[in-house]
Write a protein that holds these residues in place. Structure first.
Motif, PDB file in Angstrom:
ATOM      1  N   HIS A  27       0.832  -1.204   0.000  1.00 15.17           N
ATOM      2  CA  HIS A  27       0.000   0.000   0.000  1.00 15.17           C
ATOM      3  C   HIS A  27       0.871   1.260   0.000  1.00 15.17           C
ATOM      4  O   HIS A  27       0.662   2.185  -0.793  1.00 15.17           O
ATOM      5  N   PHE A  28       1.885   1.270   0.861  1.00 16.79           N
ATOM      6  CA  PHE A  28       2.681   2.479   1.020  1.00 16.79           C
ATOM      7  C   PHE A  28       3.710   2.682  -0.093  1.00 16.79           C
ATOM      8  O   PHE A  28       4.060   3.827  -0.416  1.00 16.79           O
ATOM      9  N   ALA A  29       4.210   1.591  -0.684  1.00 11.78           N
ATOM     10  CA  ALA A  29       5.271   1.703  -1.692  1.00 11.78           C
ATOM     11  C   ALA A  29       4.874   2.606  -2.869  1.00 11.78           C
ATOM     12  O   ALA A  29       5.644   3.508  -3.248  1.00 11.78           O
ATOM     13  N   PRO A  30       3.694   2.422  -3.489  1.00 13.02           N
ATOM     14  CA  PRO A  30       3.326   3.304  -4.611  1.00 13.02           C
ATOM     15  C   PRO A  30       3.156   4.761  -4.195  1.00 13.02           C
ATOM     16  O   PRO A  30       3.457   5.670  -4.982  1.00 13.02           O
ATOM     17  N   ILE A  31       2.706   4.992  -2.971  1.00 13.03           N
ATOM     18  CA  ILE A  31       2.520   6.366  -2.495  1.00 13.03           C
ATOM     19  C   ILE A  31       3.883   7.029  -2.288  1.00 13.03           C
ATOM     20  O   ILE A  31       4.067   8.219  -2.587  1.00 13.03           O
ATOM     21  N   ILE A  32       4.843   6.268  -1.779  1.00  9.19           N
ATOM     22  CA  ILE A  32       6.201   6.793  -1.605  1.00  9.19           C
ATOM     23  C   ILE A  32       6.808   7.140  -2.960  1.00  9.19           C
ATOM     24  O   ILE A  32       7.455   8.185  -3.123  1.00  9.19           O
ATOM     25  N   VAL A  33       6.596   6.266  -3.947  1.00 10.51           N
ATOM     26  CA  VAL A  33       7.091   6.531  -5.303  1.00 10.51           C
ATOM     27  C   VAL A  33       6.439   7.792  -5.854  1.00 10.51           C
ATOM     28  O   VAL A  33       7.108   8.641  -6.477  1.00 10.51           O
ATOM     29  N   LEU A  34       5.137   7.952  -5.633  1.00 10.10           N
ATOM     30  CA  LEU A  34       4.416   9.143  -6.093  1.00 10.10           C
ATOM     31  C   LEU A  34       5.016  10.408  -5.498  1.00 10.10           C
ATOM     32  O   LEU A  34       5.281  11.383  -6.224  1.00 10.10           O
ATOM     33  N   ILE A  35       5.241  10.412  -4.195  1.00 15.57           N
ATOM     34  CA  ILE A  35       5.815  11.585  -3.526  1.00 15.57           C
ATOM     35  C   ILE A  35       7.206  11.884  -4.068  1.00 15.57           C
ATOM     36  O   ILE A  35       7.569  13.050  -4.307  1.00 15.57           O
ATOM     37  N   ALA A  36       8.001  10.830  -4.302  1.00 14.46           N
ATOM     38  CA  ALA A  36       9.358  11.008  -4.825  1.00 14.46           C
ATOM     39  C   ALA A  36       9.328  11.631  -6.214  1.00 14.46           C
ATOM     40  O   ALA A  36      10.130  12.533  -6.522  1.00 14.46           O
ATOM     41  N   TRP A 149      -2.619   1.533  -9.454  1.00 12.69           N
ATOM     42  CA  TRP A 149      -1.749   2.575  -8.896  1.00 12.69           C
ATOM     43  C   TRP A 149      -1.267   3.539  -9.969  1.00 12.69           C
ATOM     44  O   TRP A 149      -1.092   4.735  -9.701  1.00 12.69           O
ATOM     45  N   LEU A 150      -1.068   3.040 -11.180  1.00 11.92           N
ATOM     46  CA  LEU A 150      -0.688   3.936 -12.274  1.00 11.92           C
ATOM     47  C   LEU A 150      -1.811   4.929 -12.543  1.00 11.92           C
ATOM     48  O   LEU A 150      -1.575   6.147 -12.670  1.00 11.92           O
ATOM     49  N   GLU A 151      -3.036   4.432 -12.608  1.00 14.61           N
ATOM     50  CA  GLU A 151      -4.189   5.286 -12.880  1.00 14.61           C
ATOM     51  C   GLU A 151      -4.425   6.295 -11.768  1.00 14.61           C
ATOM     52  O   GLU A 151      -4.746   7.460 -12.023  1.00 14.61           O
ATOM     53  N   HIS A 152      -4.268   5.862 -10.524  1.00 16.50           N
ATOM     54  CA  HIS A 152      -4.628   6.717  -9.395  1.00 16.50           C
ATOM     55  C   HIS A 152      -3.497   7.612  -8.901  1.00 16.50           C
ATOM     56  O   HIS A 152      -3.712   8.440  -8.005  1.00 16.50           O
ATOM     57  N   THR A 153      -2.292   7.455  -9.445  1.00 15.09           N
ATOM     58  CA  THR A 153      -1.194   8.348  -9.058  1.00 15.09           C
ATOM     59  C   THR A 153      -0.782   9.304 -10.175  1.00 15.09           C
ATOM     60  O   THR A 153      -0.299  10.409  -9.907  1.00 15.09           O
ATOM     61  N   LEU A 154      -0.989   8.892 -11.428  1.00 16.35           N
ATOM     62  CA  LEU A 154      -0.574   9.745 -12.550  1.00 16.35           C
ATOM     63  C   LEU A 154      -1.303  11.082 -12.575  1.00 16.35           C
ATOM     64  O   LEU A 154      -0.752  12.093 -13.009  1.00 16.35           O
ATOM     65  N   GLY A 155      -2.550  11.081 -12.115  1.00 12.26           N
ATOM     66  CA  GLY A 155      -3.300  12.333 -12.067  1.00 12.26           C
ATOM     67  C   GLY A 155      -2.620  13.354 -11.176  1.00 12.26           C
ATOM     68  O   GLY A 155      -2.519  14.549 -11.523  1.00 12.26           O
ATOM     69  N   TYR A 156      -2.109  12.903 -10.028  1.00 14.22           N
ATOM     70  CA  TYR A 156      -1.397  13.799  -9.109  1.00 14.22           C
ATOM     71  C   TYR A 156      -0.089  14.278  -9.729  1.00 14.22           C
ATOM     72  O   TYR A 156       0.281  15.451  -9.592  1.00 14.22           O
ATOM     73  N   VAL A 157       0.599  13.367 -10.420  1.00 12.28           N
ATOM     74  CA  VAL A 157       1.839  13.754 -11.102  1.00 12.28           C
ATOM     75  C   VAL A 157       1.545  14.835 -12.138  1.00 12.28           C
ATOM     76  O   VAL A 157       2.267  15.837 -12.234  1.00 12.28           O
ATOM     77  N   ALA A 158       0.470  14.642 -12.899  1.00  9.48           N
ATOM     78  CA  ALA A 158       0.103  15.607 -13.940  1.00  9.48           C
ATOM     79  C   ALA A 158      -0.240  16.966 -13.342  1.00  9.48           C
ATOM     80  O   ALA A 158       0.192  18.013 -13.851  1.00  9.48           O
TER      81      ALA A 158
END
Length: 256
Positions: A27-36, A149-158
């Motif tokens: 759960h936490f690993a993709p969120i950490i990658v997103l923040i990084a 996780w790709l779908e739900h984190t890419l929006g924040y990256v964008a």
């Protein structure tokens, strides 16, 4: 050949028991990658802005956004065992539409789409990051885990890309615009839930989810559920705009 077919069915399928648990490493690993990734964009914003490949970066991001959304439906069509009933997978989700808007936002550098994406991500999609109920039966050994996780984190990256690189920001008017758009989507979801009947739960308006979710705290009564959801989302809109309000006040004090 048989082994490959079995692997593909497993990889693109889902388990019969819970494979993903909330607040675990998975759960936490993709969120950490997103923040990084967001911090990396922020640190290199000037270099990215001046790069001759900047447009290419946005187009690659748009492609990944399209792929992350469409691959969800490709998987359902390709694996009949998943029971791809169109009624159960209508495009009536905050996360789904945020991804759709985000892809056009990064291509056209569109402020109005940024407004919607920013507030929808921080007031709606954030729940999917906190309690990802959609992947309870698909852990890290499944395609759906990575697609989710790709779908739900890419929006924040964008969104943060547009903030750092193209200096976009929300305003009070944009918050109102995004809120109205969310109300329209909620009305569509309510109508869909009523027409489809028992089992339909678009925007989680009808009932709690079958797997653990932060929305489990909501009462089953529809009116109370709707009122609490409206208050919570309104509060999250305010919280999402708060950093900009603070920065504006500081800027005014500095200017005086």
């Amino acid at each position: 050949m048989t082994d490959m077919k079995a692997f593909l069915q497993y990889f693109f399928g889902q388990g019969t028991e819970i494979e993903f648990t909330n607040f675990s490493f998975a759960h936490f690993a993709p969120i950490i990658v997103l923040i990084a990734v967001i911090l990396l964009i922020g640190k290199n914003k000037e270099r990215i802005r001046q790069s001759r490949y900047e447009k290419n970066y946005r187009y690659i991001m748009a492609f990944l956004l399209i792929f992350s959304e469409m691959s969800y439906y490709w998987r359902l069509v390709g694996i009949p065992e998943l029971g791809p009933n169109p009624v159960d997978h209508l495009p009536i989700t905050v996360c789904g539409w945020a991804v759709v808007f985000a892809r056009y936002m990064v291509i056209g550098k569109t402020q109005s789409l940024f407004d919607i994406c920013y507030f929808w991500l921080f007031s709606g999609s954030i729940f999917a990051l906190l309690t990802p109920t959609g992947i309870s039966y698909t852990g890290p050994t499944r395609f759906r885990y990575y697609q989710f996780w790709l779908e739900h984190t890419l929006g924040y990256v964008a969104v943060f890309y547009m903030i750092f690189v193209h200096k976009m920001r929300p305003t009070v008017k944009s918050a109102v615009r995004a809120y109205i758009a969310l109300v329209v989507l909620a009305v569509i979801a309510y109508v869909a839930n009523q027409l489809i009947g028992p089992g339909a739960n678009y925007l989680f308006m009808a009932k709690p989810e079958d797997t653990p979710s932060i929305l489990d705290i909501l009462p089953p009564n529809f009116v109370l559920r709707l009122c609490i959801m409206a208050l919570a989302i309104t509060a999250l809109f305010v919280v999402a705009y708060l950093p900009w309000l603070v920065m504006d006040k500081k800027a005014k004090k500095t200017a005086v």
